[in-house]
Structure formats: structure tokens, C-alpha cells
Design a protein around this motif. Structure first.
Motif, PDB file in Angstrom:
ATOM      1  N   GLU A 195     -12.149 -19.011 -16.271  1.00 28.67           N
ATOM      2  CA  GLU A 195     -11.356 -19.819 -15.283  1.00 28.67           C
ATOM      3  C   GLU A 195     -12.106 -20.650 -14.547  1.00 28.67           C
ATOM      4  OE1 GLU A 195     -12.409 -16.762 -15.160  1.00 28.67           O
ATOM      5  OE2 GLU A 195     -12.927 -16.178 -13.112  1.00 28.67           O
ATOM      6  N   GLN A 196     -13.594 -20.762 -14.705  1.00 27.11           N
ATOM      7  CA  GLN A 196     -14.283 -21.975 -14.100  1.00 27.11           C
ATOM      8  C   GLN A 196     -14.594 -22.993 -14.850  1.00 27.11           C
ATOM      9  OE1 GLN A 196     -17.844 -19.320 -12.881  1.00 27.11           O
ATOM     10  NE2 GLN A 196     -16.215 -17.825 -11.975  1.00 27.11           N
ATOM     11  N   GLN A 197     -14.063 -23.082 -16.076  1.00 24.37           N
ATOM     12  CA  GLN A 197     -14.280 -24.078 -16.971  1.00 24.37           C
ATOM     13  C   GLN A 197     -13.617 -25.522 -16.455  1.00 24.37           C
ATOM     14  OE1 GLN A 197     -16.790 -24.285 -19.555  1.00 24.37           O
ATOM     15  NE2 GLN A 197     -17.321 -22.246 -18.947  1.00 24.37           N
ATOM     16  N   ASP A 198     -13.863 -26.627 -16.860  1.00 24.79           N
ATOM     17  CA  ASP A 198     -13.254 -27.950 -16.564  1.00 24.79           C
ATOM     18  C   ASP A 198     -12.446 -28.358 -17.810  1.00 24.79           C
ATOM     19  OD1 ASP A 198     -11.905 -29.811 -15.729  1.00 24.79           O
ATOM     20  OD2 ASP A 198     -13.671 -31.126 -15.298  1.00 24.79           O
ATOM     21  N   PHE A 199     -10.971 -27.873 -17.765  1.00 22.30           N
ATOM     22  CA  PHE A 199     -10.208 -28.136 -18.966  1.00 22.30           C
ATOM     23  C   PHE A 199      -9.631 -29.536 -18.792  1.00 22.30           C
ATOM     24  CE2 PHE A 199     -10.535 -23.455 -19.143  1.00 22.30           C
ATOM     25  CZ  PHE A 199     -10.965 -23.361 -20.493  1.00 22.30           C
ATOM     26  N   GLY A 200      -9.912 -30.175 -17.642  1.00 20.02           N
ATOM     27  CA  GLY A 200      -9.654 -31.745 -17.883  1.00 20.02           C
ATOM     28  C   GLY A 200     -10.250 -32.630 -18.811  1.00 20.02           C
ATOM     29  N   VAL A 201     -11.823 -31.990 -19.007  1.00 18.98           N
ATOM     30  CA  VAL A 201     -12.475 -32.744 -19.912  1.00 18.98           C
ATOM     31  C   VAL A 201     -12.752 -31.974 -21.287  1.00 18.98           C
ATOM     32  CG1 VAL A 201     -13.487 -34.232 -18.085  1.00 18.98           C
ATOM     33  CG2 VAL A 201     -14.535 -31.849 -18.741  1.00 18.98           C
ATOM     34  N   GLN A 202     -12.841 -30.806 -21.243  1.00 10.98           N
ATOM     35  CA  GLN A 202     -13.231 -29.904 -22.308  1.00 10.98           C
ATOM     36  C   GLN A 202     -11.880 -29.367 -23.021  1.00 10.98           C
ATOM     37  OE1 GLN A 202     -16.947 -27.404 -21.772  1.00 10.98           O
ATOM     38  NE2 GLN A 202     -15.751 -27.143 -19.999  1.00 10.98           N
ATOM     39  N   SER A 203     -12.007 -29.197 -24.233  1.00  9.28           N
ATOM     40  CA  SER A 203     -10.683 -28.360 -25.195  1.00  9.28           C
ATOM     41  C   SER A 203     -10.952 -26.996 -24.957  1.00  9.28           C
ATOM     42  CB  SER A 203     -10.765 -28.992 -26.395  1.00  9.28           C
ATOM     43  OG  SER A 203     -11.747 -28.392 -27.421  1.00  9.28           O
ATOM     44  N   LEU A 204      -9.897 -26.277 -24.873  1.00 12.27           N
ATOM     45  CA  LEU A 204      -9.755 -24.874 -24.928  1.00 12.27           C
ATOM     46  C   LEU A 204     -10.547 -24.243 -26.314  1.00 12.27           C
ATOM     47  CD1 LEU A 204      -8.933 -22.147 -23.863  1.00 12.27           C
ATOM     48  CD2 LEU A 204      -6.754 -22.514 -24.906  1.00 12.27           C
ATOM     49  N   PHE A 205     -10.450 -24.878 -27.428  1.00 13.23           N
ATOM     50  CA  PHE A 205     -11.020 -24.017 -28.494  1.00 13.23           C
ATOM     51  C   PHE A 205     -12.435 -24.439 -28.578  1.00 13.23           C
ATOM     52  CE2 PHE A 205      -7.907 -23.101 -32.238  1.00 13.23           C
ATOM     53  CZ  PHE A 205      -7.094 -22.422 -31.774  1.00 13.23           C
ATOM     54  N   GLY A 206     -12.827 -25.711 -28.018  1.00 12.80           N
ATOM     55  CA  GLY A 206     -14.073 -26.091 -27.875  1.00 12.80           C
ATOM     56  C   GLY A 206     -15.036 -25.316 -27.124  1.00 12.80           C
ATOM     57  N   VAL A 207     -14.335 -24.820 -25.734  1.00 13.50           N
ATOM     58  CA  VAL A 207     -15.041 -23.856 -24.992  1.00 13.50           C
ATOM     59  C   VAL A 207     -15.371 -22.357 -25.542  1.00 13.50           C
ATOM     60  CG1 VAL A 207     -14.463 -22.504 -22.715  1.00 13.50           C
ATOM     61  CG2 VAL A 207     -14.250 -25.029 -22.663  1.00 13.50           C
ATOM     62  N   LEU A 208     -13.956 -21.867 -26.467  1.00 10.43           N
ATOM     63  CA  LEU A 208     -14.262 -20.830 -26.902  1.00 10.43           C
ATOM     64  C   LEU A 208     -15.504 -20.615 -27.855  1.00 10.43           C
ATOM     65  CD1 LEU A 208     -10.500 -19.898 -27.075  1.00 10.43           C
ATOM     66  CD2 LEU A 208     -12.136 -18.946 -25.593  1.00 10.43           C
ATOM     67  N   GLU A 209     -15.222 -21.766 -28.675  1.00 19.35           N
ATOM     68  CA  GLU A 209     -16.203 -21.682 -29.795  1.00 19.35           C
ATOM     69  C   GLU A 209     -17.733 -22.181 -29.589  1.00 19.35           C
ATOM     70  OE1 GLU A 209     -13.391 -22.683 -33.696  1.00 19.35           O
ATOM     71  OE2 GLU A 209     -13.946 -24.381 -32.670  1.00 19.35           O
ATOM     72  N   GLN A 210     -17.862 -22.953 -28.410  1.00 16.45           N
ATOM     73  CA  GLN A 210     -19.254 -23.569 -28.032  1.00 16.45           C
ATOM     74  C   GLN A 210     -19.860 -22.855 -26.988  1.00 16.45           C
ATOM     75  OE1 GLN A 210     -18.439 -27.823 -28.318  1.00 16.45           O
ATOM     76  NE2 GLN A 210     -17.565 -27.169 -30.503  1.00 16.45           N
ATOM     77  N   THR A 211     -19.068 -22.685 -26.086  1.00 16.15           N
ATOM     78  CA  THR A 211     -19.589 -22.135 -24.736  1.00 16.15           C
ATOM     79  C   THR A 211     -19.485 -20.429 -24.962  1.00 16.15           C
ATOM     80  OG1 THR A 211     -18.730 -23.623 -23.316  1.00 16.15           O
ATOM     81  CG2 THR A 211     -19.478 -21.645 -22.241  1.00 16.15           C
ATOM     82  N   TYR A 212     -18.648 -19.934 -25.658  1.00  8.87           N
ATOM     83  CA  TYR A 212     -18.315 -18.308 -25.789  1.00  8.87           C
ATOM     84  C   TYR A 212     -18.901 -17.916 -27.035  1.00  8.87           C
ATOM     85  CZ  TYR A 212     -16.400 -18.081 -20.905  1.00  8.87           C
ATOM     86  OH  TYR A 212     -16.519 -18.174 -19.558  1.00  8.87           O
TER      87      TYR A 212
END
Lengths: 245, 245
Positions: B160-177
Motif C-alpha cells: 500500500e506504500q507503493q506509488d501506483f501513479g508511476v509504477q504498474s501493479l505487475f511491475g511492482v509484484l514482479e520486480q519489487t516483490y
């Protein structure tokens, strides 16, 4: 789930199937929901696996649950779900695969001069003719799809004499004409039901319908068929099982 | 096409591009129409290939035509066409691939108790929380999609702390997590626009919208994300390029 009443005059497996039925009816267990494993569920309910299995069997017979080998037990979707977004299969083929009984009413099957946009997409030269095929596909629930197909008659001469009440269009092209269908481009959009669509599908005029437009190509890259398909979303949902890689 | 007027005060290549523009505007040459080969077309018009090419270049610059190496020259579709029915790509990825500039407005990004059907499809246990992400994607033409995503917070803690205005959801799941997204089940249907959808997409209430429902699975078979997506069909059409074999 709440515990089972062992003193009730209702058999335990019936109590369990009643509860599951309620969870499905309320939407708490939606279509495609995967149930916990049998040992987990049996433990949670405090019943033997045999009793649980009997309850599940009842619901499988009723068509509310289905078991997929190696995957588990799922809540059945009440809506037919052809995979036509994912593969170049046809409604006929997907219905057959899913064991759905359908009827086809042929509304029109005649040669004509193609409408201009159709002629262009089919790369039909001046003076060339196309088969215009209009069909309504119905299941037990009623009409599910209105199909307009245009087929290049120079590629499939005599095609207007085929009986499309019993044969599928791809079947005729591939088996009777020995054509090699290679690929298609399909687009999906939501449209308001026109006069014709609302009459064919039994929907109010202007109601949302799922619209598919398609151009089908042979292995030599010639376009052979163009179609407009309107689908009753309340009775049939297009499904894709997709892989990331 | 009618013949060229060699005595007109308008350059021949301009006459040709004007005629083609008219054919596109009238729908005689619809989106995805493949033009005849350059030698054929030049011969038909009675002009040199150089003159024809100059006319085509003008139309390519205007975005009305596009050339595909080894395939020919096509009439451009005026509607964005992501291939999300065919591949497990996301709108963000398809937009980027097609060079479409988009903006994302994040309407909500918060942890919550999942609604019951979502909890069931995500196999989220009692007491588990999900990220609820509500976004509107817009192009130059205006809003094209309203997205509701639900992500299991136990699989992606702190999401919930990610900025989804600039990042994509799949991007966050695959790259950050570092999660391995493996597959998804998508269904497509036409729906009437609700209050929320009509306000977000600038459509009248009840107007047809393309509705997608999706459950996304990791490589260990756990469901990680559920989404409802409503698409403005006048601005964006879902496309599939399908192979028969």
C-alpha cells in the motif's frame, strides 16, 4: 462454517451440502472458487472424509461443483465460457468441447456482392461475390449469439449450397474445401443492441452486447472470412486462460 | 480509383493522397485494410511508383496508413487495440509497446478486509487483508479504463506504500516483490455502466462498457490478485491475433 448439529433429524451429509449450497447461492463462494482440500474441510466441519465426499457428490451431481484432477474442487460457473479470445476455435467447437447442446437457426445463406468495408478486408476484387451467412445459436437458456459471416465465394465455390444448420463454417472450409485456416484477428467491444440484435437475442434495444469482429486468414495469407458476432453476456462469457511467459 | 487529372493545378501525389484519404474517411477502406502492392496500385492509377510513394508517405505521416515490413501497407485503426485477450500482458505494457502515452490517476490505494467473493477467489484466510487499488487510465482522448485491483497483502507486505501513479501493479509484484506471475483467467463481457463507471469514463449511465474480470496466479498456484476492469469501447478495443494450430 458453523458446526454441524448432530442431533438434528437431517443427515449430516445433507446439512453439509445445504450449507455449501447456501454459500454458493449467496455469492460467498463465487464461480471458480476453489474449495479447501478435503482433509482441511472435513476437519473444519468435524466430519469424516466419507461424509464430506457424500455431500460433495450431491453438489457435483447437481452441477454446482466440479472436480478437476490434480487441481481440486471448484464452484461451477453458471455461464457458458468459450475460450474464443485465447484460441482460434469457434463457438461450435467450444460448445462441443464443453458438452453444451446448441441449436443453429440459419436466417440467411446466399451469395451477394460484398458490402464495401467487407470487400476491402477480404481483398475481394471487383465483381467478386461472397457468401452471406446469418445464424442464431441457442442453448437451453435461449439465444446466445447472432453471427454474420461473409466468405469469399471464389475461394469456396458452391458454398451457398451447404447446410449450415448441421455443419460448422470452419468445418466446411477445412473438410469440404480442404482449406488451411491459419490465423485470425479478433477484436472485442461492448455495443448497444441494435434492432436486429435485440430481436435475435431477446434483449431490450440498446442493452449492452459483447461484439466480436473477425477476419480469418488462410495459410497462404489470403483473407477468407469476415464476421460480426454479437453475444448475450448474461448467457455466455468469453474466457481466456493466459500464461505470462 | 478514378483517373488522375494531369491538367489540374493540384500536384498528382496530392490528388492521390486526397483520394485515399476519402476512401478511408468513407469506410470503403476500413481499419486493417491492406492496400494493393505498390506496383499494382501505381499501375492502376497510371502514375510512377515514386509519385505513389510520395502520396503514401504523406498519409503515413498523418497516421492514416502504416507499413509493416514484409506484409504491406495497412489502414491504421483509430482505436487503441491492446492484445490483453491473447497474452497475459497488462494495459500498461500494451500501451507502452504501442507508444500510447497514458496517465494514471490513483483514486484509492489502501488496505482493507476483502469483500467476500474476492476473499474466496483469492483464497484469503480469515482476518487476512488485501490492497484495494482503484485507478483510472487516460490517453489523449480521455479516460479509457477504470481498474479495481485487489492484491493479497500477506504475499506483498507493505504494497500500500507503493506509488501506483508511476509504477504498474505487475511491475511492482514482479520486480519489487520478486513474485513469479504465471497465469491468469480473464473473462470478457458487456455491461451497462454503473454510476461509478459512467463518472470515471465519461459515459452516460447504462451505456455499454467492456468488462473484464481476472484472477492472477503465481507459479506456485497461489492466487495473488483479483481485478475488475471497465473499458471505454469507443476509445480502446481488445484485440487477439490467434493461430489455428
Amino acid at each position: 462454517m458453523s458446526t454441524i448439529d448432530r442431533d438434528a433429524p437431517v443427515a449430516i451429509h445433507t446439512q453439509i451440502s445445504d450449507r455449501i449450497r447456501l454459500k454458493i447461492a449467496s455469492g460467498e463462494w463465487p464461480p471458480h472458487y476453489r474449495l479447501k482440500s478435503e482433509p482441511e474441510l472435513a476437519q473444519e466441519l468435524g466430519v469424516s472424509r466419507g461424509t464430506l465426499r457424500r455431500a460433495l457428490s450431491t453438489l457435483i451431481e447437481e452441477g454446482l461443483l466440479r472436480q478437476v484432477r490434480g487441481r481440486g474442487t471448484f464452484v461451477t460457473s453458471t455461464i457458458i465460457e468459450p475460450a474464443i479470445a485465447q484460441k482460434l476455435s469457434t463457438l461450435t467447437e467450444d460448445f462441443a468441447r464443453q458438452g453444451v447442446v446448441t441449436e443453429t437457426a440459419v436466417i440467411a445463406c446466399e451469395l451477394m456482392d460484398p458490402p464495401k468495408p467487407v470487400a476491402a478486408l477480404l481483398e475481394a476484387g471487383v465483381g467478386s461475390r461472397v457468401l452471406r451467412l446469418v445464424r442464431v445459436r441457442s442453448t437451453e437458456q435461449g439465444p446466445v449469439a447472432l453471427l454474420h459471416n461473409y466468405v469469399r465465394a471464389d475461394i469456396a465455390p458452391g458454398i451457398e449450397q451447404q447446410d449450415f444448420g448441421v455443419q460448422s463454417l470452419f468445418g466446411v472450409l477445412e473438410q469440404t474445401y480442404r482449406l488451411k485456416i491459419a490465423s485470425a484477428r479478433r477484436t472485442f467491444s461492448a455495443e448497444p443492441a441494435s434492432d436486429e440484435v435485440s430481436a435475435a437475442l431477446g434483449l431490450p434495444e440498446g442493452a449492452p452486447v459483447q461484439y466480436l469482429q473477425q477476419v480469418t486468414y488462410l495459410d497462404d495469407d489470403r483473407p477468407v472470412e469476415y464476421s460480426d458476432v454479437w453475444i448475450h453476456s448474461g448467457r455466455l462469457q468469453v474466457t481466456s486462460l493466459l500464461s505470462r511467459r
